[in-house]
Scaffold this active site. Structure first.
Site, short mmCIF file in Angstrom:
data_model
loop_
_atom_site.label_atom_id
_atom_site.label_comp_id
_atom_site.label_asym_id
_atom_site.label_seq_id
_atom_site.Cartn_x
_atom_site.Cartn_y
_atom_site.Cartn_z
N LYS A 10 0.85 -1.19 0.00
CA LYS A 10 0.00 0.00 0.00
C LYS A 10 0.88 1.24 0.00
O LYS A 10 1.88 1.31 0.71
CB LYS A 10 -0.91 -0.02 1.23
N PRO A 96 9.53 -4.93 3.27
CA PRO A 96 10.10 -4.56 4.57
C PRO A 96 9.01 -4.43 5.63
O PRO A 96 7.87 -4.07 5.33
CB PRO A 96 10.76 -3.20 4.29
N ALA A 99 7.21 -0.44 7.43
CA ALA A 99 7.88 0.41 6.46
C ALA A 99 6.96 1.46 5.83
O ALA A 99 7.36 2.13 4.88
CB ALA A 99 8.48 -0.45 5.35
N GLY A 100 5.72 1.58 6.32
CA GLY A 100 4.80 2.52 5.70
C GLY A 100 4.15 1.98 4.44
O GLY A 100 3.56 2.73 3.68
N LEU A 101 4.23 0.65 4.24
CA LEU A 101 3.66 0.01 3.05
C LEU A 101 2.44 -0.83 3.39
O LEU A 101 1.93 -1.55 2.52
CB LEU A 101 4.71 -0.87 2.36
N GLY A 102 1.97 -0.77 4.62
CA GLY A 102 0.78 -1.51 5.00
C GLY A 102 0.93 -3.01 4.89
O GLY A 102 -0.06 -3.71 4.68
N GLY A 103 2.14 -3.52 5.04
CA GLY A 103 2.37 -4.94 4.84
C GLY A 103 1.55 -5.83 5.75
O GLY A 103 0.92 -6.79 5.31
N GLY A 104 1.52 -5.51 7.04
CA GLY A 104 0.74 -6.31 7.98
C GLY A 104 -0.74 -6.27 7.67
O GLY A 104 -1.44 -7.29 7.73
N SER A 105 -1.24 -5.09 7.32
CA SER A 105 -2.65 -4.95 6.98
C SER A 105 -2.98 -5.72 5.70
O SER A 105 -4.02 -6.39 5.62
CB SER A 105 -3.01 -3.47 6.79
N ASP A 138 -6.36 0.22 8.42
CA ASP A 138 -5.95 0.08 7.02
C ASP A 138 -6.46 -1.21 6.38
O ASP A 138 -6.44 -1.34 5.15
CB ASP A 138 -4.42 0.09 6.89
#
Length: 296
Positions: A10, A96, A99-105, A138
């Site tokens: 994201k 990463p 990292a501000g990429l919403g990976g967990g969400s 998110d």
């Protein structure tokens, strides 16, 4: 049973943040888009661990009960009234962490889609989005992973402007940039205000027009994030100096930054140059706003 679900990165093209409310949450408005790169969640069969994490960034993630993949699986199982052991799940962690990429969400949303299909498709997309809200602000937007404007805590979703596909480069310098620390820095520096809405975008026929419209907007967490992780400033300076860059900005609370480019060739050239110059940075060309990969 073998099945997998894509969990795209994201990116916040802009992020307007207001002063904290009495409950401690910050109202915001943001335009969220999704990339054609991301993590992957899969069914791993039975008899093994509940969650097996692999991939380049597996070391930055704990496969414990607080992991969003397992929380999503348990939440959906309760909603569907399923009893017994959950299937084993695999997470290929390509993005990463924090990292501000919403990976967990995105991982949580992919888990909801994957298991909902595996368990007979009991919930439609709006029902999955409502369930996703229990896991984080998110997560609902990540269920469909289409461009969307988010307001409130990020969980009030509205249609996004019609966007072209956006060639881009994502760059993460590998520095920790905790969200809580960024918001604390924001609270110390910001004057109380409401997050102002973006002006009407009009027609956005290409990346150049899109970058021009976004140039009048901002990420209100960019300056606070620079205080927490000064290397973000180095990333942004390098991106903004590049002739291929139309617009460079921090995504979310960082530390990942993005550069929009006019075409895939420009994005590929910028990515190759950065990867050569800064081998310690995570650098990846991508397309933003790309359709979600089909789950299989």
């Amino acid at each position: 049973m073998s099945a997998r679900a894509f969990a795209p990165a994201k990116v916040n093209l802009y992020l307007h943040v207001g002063a904290a409310a009495a409950d401690g949450f910050h109202p915001l408005e943001t335009l969220m888009v999704f990339a054609d790169i991301g993590d992957e969640v899969s069914l791993a069969g039975t008899g093994g661990p509940a969650l097996r994490v692999s991939g380049r960034f597996a070391g930055g993630l704990e496969a414990d009960d607080d992991n969003l993949v397992l929380r999503a699986a348990r939440t959906l199982a309760r909603r569907l009234g399923r009893r017994g052991d959950l299937p084993g799940l695999g997470l290929d962690k390509r993005l990463p962490v924090a990292a501000g990429l919403g990976g967990g969400s995105a991982d949580a949303a992919a888990t909801l889609r994957l298991l909902n299909t595996a368990w007979g498709g009991g919930l439609d997309t709006p029902q999955l989005e409502a369930l996703a809200a229990e896991l984080g602000s998110d997560v609902p937007a990540c269920v469909a992973s289409r461009p969307v404007t988010a307001r409130g805590r990020g969980d009030v979703l509205a249609p996004a402007p019609v966007l072209p596909g956006l060639p881009a480069v994502l760059v993460n310098p590998g520095a920790p940039c905790p969200t809580g620390a960024v918001y604390r820095a924001f609270d110390l520096s910001a004057s109380p205000c409401n997050p102002d809405p973006a002006p009407d975008s009009g027609l956005l026929p290409d990346p150049v027009a899109t970058a021009r419209w976004l140039g009048d907007l901002r990420n209100d967490l960019e300056a606070p994030a620079l205080n927490v992780a000064p290397v973000i400033g180095e990333v942004l300076e390098r991106l903004r100096d590049a002739p291929e860059t139309l617009l460079a900005r921090l995504s979310g609370s960082g530390a990942t930054c993005f550069a929009l480019c006019a075409d895939d060739e420009s994005a590929g050239r910028l990515s190759a140059d950065l990867a050569r110059e800064r081998p310690g940075w995570w650098v990846h060309p991508c397309r933003l706003g790309a359709p979600l990969e089909p789950d299989v």
